[in-house]
Design an enzyme around this catalytic site. Sequence first.
Site, PDB file in Angstrom:
ATOM      1  N   LYS A  22      24.308  51.827  41.031  1.00  0.00           N
ATOM      2  CA  LYS A  22      24.911  51.292  39.902  1.00  0.00           C
ATOM      3  C   LYS A  22      24.108  51.798  38.587  1.00  0.00           C
ATOM      4  O   LYS A  22      24.874  52.518  37.584  1.00  0.00           O
ATOM      5  CB  LYS A  22      24.596  49.857  39.673  1.00  0.00           C
ATOM      6  CG  LYS A  22      25.095  49.271  38.138  1.00  0.00           C
ATOM      7  CD  LYS A  22      24.842  47.684  38.283  1.00  0.00           C
ATOM      8  CE  LYS A  22      23.328  47.206  37.987  1.00  0.00           C
ATOM      9  NZ  LYS A  22      23.053  47.375  36.651  1.00  0.00           N
ATOM     10  N   CYS A 116      22.838  40.573  32.136  1.00  0.00           N
ATOM     11  CA  CYS A 116      22.126  39.586  32.849  1.00  0.00           C
ATOM     12  C   CYS A 116      21.073  38.772  31.697  1.00  0.00           C
ATOM     13  O   CYS A 116      20.296  39.572  30.974  1.00  0.00           O
ATOM     14  CB  CYS A 116      21.154  40.165  33.954  1.00  0.00           C
ATOM     15  SG  CYS A 116      22.424  40.407  35.470  1.00  0.00           S
ATOM     16  N   ARG A 121      16.344  41.145  25.336  1.00  0.00           N
ATOM     17  CA  ARG A 121      16.469  42.562  25.853  1.00  0.00           C
ATOM     18  C   ARG A 121      16.797  43.266  24.492  1.00  0.00           C
ATOM     19  O   ARG A 121      17.944  43.591  24.221  1.00  0.00           O
ATOM     20  CB  ARG A 121      17.418  42.579  26.907  1.00  0.00           C
ATOM     21  CG  ARG A 121      17.050  41.964  28.077  1.00  0.00           C
ATOM     22  CD  ARG A 121      17.997  42.124  29.235  1.00  0.00           C
ATOM     23  NE  ARG A 121      18.114  43.339  30.255  1.00  0.00           N
ATOM     24  CZ  ARG A 121      18.831  43.647  31.011  1.00  0.00           C
ATOM     25  NH1 ARG A 121      19.487  42.770  31.439  1.00  0.00           N
ATOM     26  NH2 ARG A 121      18.531  44.898  31.588  1.00  0.00           N
ATOM     27  N   ARG A 398      28.515  42.688  39.931  1.00  0.00           N
ATOM     28  CA  ARG A 398      28.274  43.541  38.792  1.00  0.00           C
ATOM     29  C   ARG A 398      27.539  44.827  39.494  1.00  0.00           C
ATOM     30  O   ARG A 398      27.622  45.816  39.069  1.00  0.00           O
ATOM     31  CB  ARG A 398      27.029  43.045  37.763  1.00  0.00           C
ATOM     32  CG  ARG A 398      27.487  41.815  37.010  1.00  0.00           C
ATOM     33  CD  ARG A 398      26.251  41.192  36.352  1.00  0.00           C
ATOM     34  NE  ARG A 398      26.391  42.229  35.181  1.00  0.00           N
ATOM     35  CZ  ARG A 398      26.719  41.667  33.878  1.00  0.00           C
ATOM     36  NH1 ARG A 398      27.011  40.476  33.675  1.00  0.00           N
ATOM     37  NH2 ARG A 398      26.640  42.348  32.960  1.00  0.00           N
TER      38      ARG A 398
HETATM   39  C1  UD1 Z   1      16.961  49.190  33.287  1.00  0.00           C
HETATM   40  C2  UD1 Z   1      18.063  48.922  34.696  1.00  0.00           C
HETATM   41  C3  UD1 Z   1      17.454  47.606  35.191  1.00  0.00           C
HETATM   42  C4  UD1 Z   1      16.151  47.304  35.405  1.00  0.00           C
HETATM   43  C5  UD1 Z   1      15.390  47.996  34.033  1.00  0.00           C
HETATM   44  C6  UD1 Z   1      13.927  48.103  34.015  1.00  0.00           C
HETATM   45  C7  UD1 Z   1      20.168  49.980  34.264  1.00  0.00           C
HETATM   46  C8  UD1 Z   1      21.397  50.025  33.780  1.00  0.00           C
HETATM   47  N1  UD1 Z   1      19.599  48.993  34.213  1.00  0.00           N
HETATM   48  O1  UD1 Z   1      17.448  48.413  32.202  1.00  0.00           O
HETATM   49  O2  UD1 Z   1      18.099  47.369  36.414  1.00  0.00           O
HETATM   50  O3  UD1 Z   1      15.712  46.151  35.496  1.00  0.00           O
HETATM   51  O4  UD1 Z   1      15.722  49.164  33.618  1.00  0.00           O
HETATM   52  O5  UD1 Z   1      13.608  48.963  35.392  1.00  0.00           O
HETATM   53  O6  UD1 Z   1      19.567  51.170  34.546  1.00  0.00           O
HETATM   54  N2  UD1 Z   1      12.954  47.083  25.594  1.00  0.00           N
HETATM   55  C9  UD1 Z   1      12.514  46.868  24.597  1.00  0.00           C
HETATM   56  N3  UD1 Z   1      13.260  47.823  23.465  1.00  0.00           N
HETATM   57  C10 UD1 Z   1      14.364  48.348  23.855  1.00  0.00           C
HETATM   58  C11 UD1 Z   1      14.752  48.511  25.224  1.00  0.00           C
HETATM   59  C12 UD1 Z   1      13.775  47.936  26.137  1.00  0.00           C
HETATM   60  O7  UD1 Z   1      11.521  46.312  23.892  1.00  0.00           O
HETATM   61  O8  UD1 Z   1      14.909  48.812  23.012  1.00  0.00           O
HETATM   62  C13 UD1 Z   1      11.909  46.465  26.789  1.00  0.00           C
HETATM   63  C14 UD1 Z   1      12.585  45.477  27.572  1.00  0.00           C
HETATM   64  O9  UD1 Z   1      12.991  44.064  26.776  1.00  0.00           O
HETATM   65  C15 UD1 Z   1      11.830  45.438  28.790  1.00  0.00           C
HETATM   66  C16 UD1 Z   1      11.407  46.810  28.968  1.00  0.00           C
HETATM   67  O10 UD1 Z   1      11.383  47.372  27.706  1.00  0.00           O
HETATM   68  O11 UD1 Z   1      10.896  44.314  28.919  1.00  0.00           O
HETATM   69  C17 UD1 Z   1      12.089  47.720  29.955  1.00  0.00           C
HETATM   70  O12 UD1 Z   1      13.694  47.503  29.680  1.00  0.00           O
HETATM   71  P1  UD1 Z   1      14.338  49.065  29.973  1.00  0.00           P
HETATM   72  O13 UD1 Z   1      13.675  49.890  30.773  1.00  0.00           O
HETATM   73  O14 UD1 Z   1      14.937  49.509  28.773  1.00  0.00           O
HETATM   74  O15 UD1 Z   1      15.513  48.393  30.889  1.00  0.00           O
HETATM   75  P2  UD1 Z   1      17.050  48.646  30.825  1.00  0.00           P
HETATM   76  O16 UD1 Z   1      17.415  49.931  30.561  1.00  0.00           O
HETATM   77  O17 UD1 Z   1      17.799  47.691  29.988  1.00  0.00           O
END
Ligand code: UD1
Length: 417
Positions: A22, A116, A121, A398
């Site tokens: 996914k 989720c 986030r 999902r």
């Molecule tokens: C992706 C994965 C998800 C996984 C996560 C961490 C996909 C579709 N989803 O989610 O399954 O659990 O990586 O391995 O690939 N953060 C910020 N600001 C931002 C973006 C992120 O502070 O703009 C923080 C988030 O709150 C979190 C951390 O960074 O604490 C990691 O998030 P991120 O790696 O961005 O996760 P996703 O890309 O949402």
Amino acid sequence: MSVIYIQGGVPLEGEWQVQGAKNSVLPILAGCLLTREAVAISNCPHLSDVEAAVDILHHLGACCVWQGDTLVVDASGACHTSIDEGRMRAMRSSIMFLGPLVARMGEATLTYPGGCELGPRPIDLHLTALQAMGCEVNEADGLITCTGRPQGGVVSLRFPSVGATENAMLCAVGAKGDTTIVNAAREPEIVQLQEFLNALGGKVWGAGGSVITIQGGQTLHGGHITILGDRIVAATLLSGVAAAGGEVQVRGVDWRHLSTVLQLLEQAGCRVRSGTDSIWFRRRPDVPLRAVAPISTAPYPGFPTDAQAPVMAAFATARGTTIFQETMFSHRFGHVPGLKAMGADISLHGGGAWVRGVPQLHGAAVTATDLRGGGALAVAALGAQGETTLDGLEHIDRGYEGLEKMFRHLGARAERR
Ligand code: UD1
């Protein structure tokens, strides 16, 4: 509303070919906007998050057609620049359309994404990445407007966010000049995004490491990609075997993408043999797991936050206490009430879960409140005595392509009604 029934206590046996990932296919679907030629995506999993991405592509003017497990996307007709709140809220990865949309159209208007409920986030890293490439970003009344042709630049991430790294790569490929992403996330899905962009004629280097370089200004053509196996689905399957006992061969997944999970399960007493494209795994039904040293989630190549819940479910019946420290998302213990309803002894303190193994779980009526938490409840049910009724399937669907079918194929008494 459907529910999954699982009658636990049956060891799992057999072989299973893991679905496409996914987290790999979602940024690739957004990346299809970068070319005016057709893209074929093989081993594309049939998931509600994929349907949500297809719905966004249709809304933007692209055409998507399924041919078995291949999804063909032709975004030559894409003409819209905005995505409404309903579509944005359907999943977190809707934000992945921001970078490619502004790169193609010079303009994009989106709302905040859904996904989720794992705690706050934010998307600040996505937005600052696009600003670093020369886009103007405005946020007002819940709308995010991004304008200007991206020029490229240096994107320095304060945290190696998976989504922000991918959004930056997607925008940078459509930028005029070159881009360097510093402190990039290193997940296998990012390596596959690089493979995809290069298959279309992009020039991207360094994915898998902390610095990714993108040479902009290329005109992308059509192409083909085969989605890699889903390491988190594989981790869920192995956790199910660790919970119920049994012996399985998991195909279509690279063991190196799962090495932290495999090491841990081996330390707990499971046997693992890894081949190039498969993993043989056994847990003797008469020998319980042993507790292991504290587990802390971390960006790749650390222990994946997505595997925390399913692995915890297996350790609910280990001998001794295992501590799970969740460092990525503040509310990622939504599965704990369900596990406790099944007899698990777990207490939460701050970002940690103390899992004191009990000899046996029992079936219960439980609800999935997020995707991997749902996987965890199914894992616990496989090892539990009696019947579990699992609802909240909209979360599970999902990311798992027929979770109950996978376990049923391996001998579990699991069905959806
Ligand atoms: C992706 C994965 C998800 C996984 C996560 C961490 C996909 C579709 N989803 O989610 O399954 O659990 O990586 O391995 O690939 N953060 C910020 N600001 C931002 C973006 C992120 O502070 O703009 C923080 C988030 O709150 C979190 C951390 O960074 O604490 C990691 O998030 P991120 O790696 O961005 O996760 P996703 O890309 O949402």
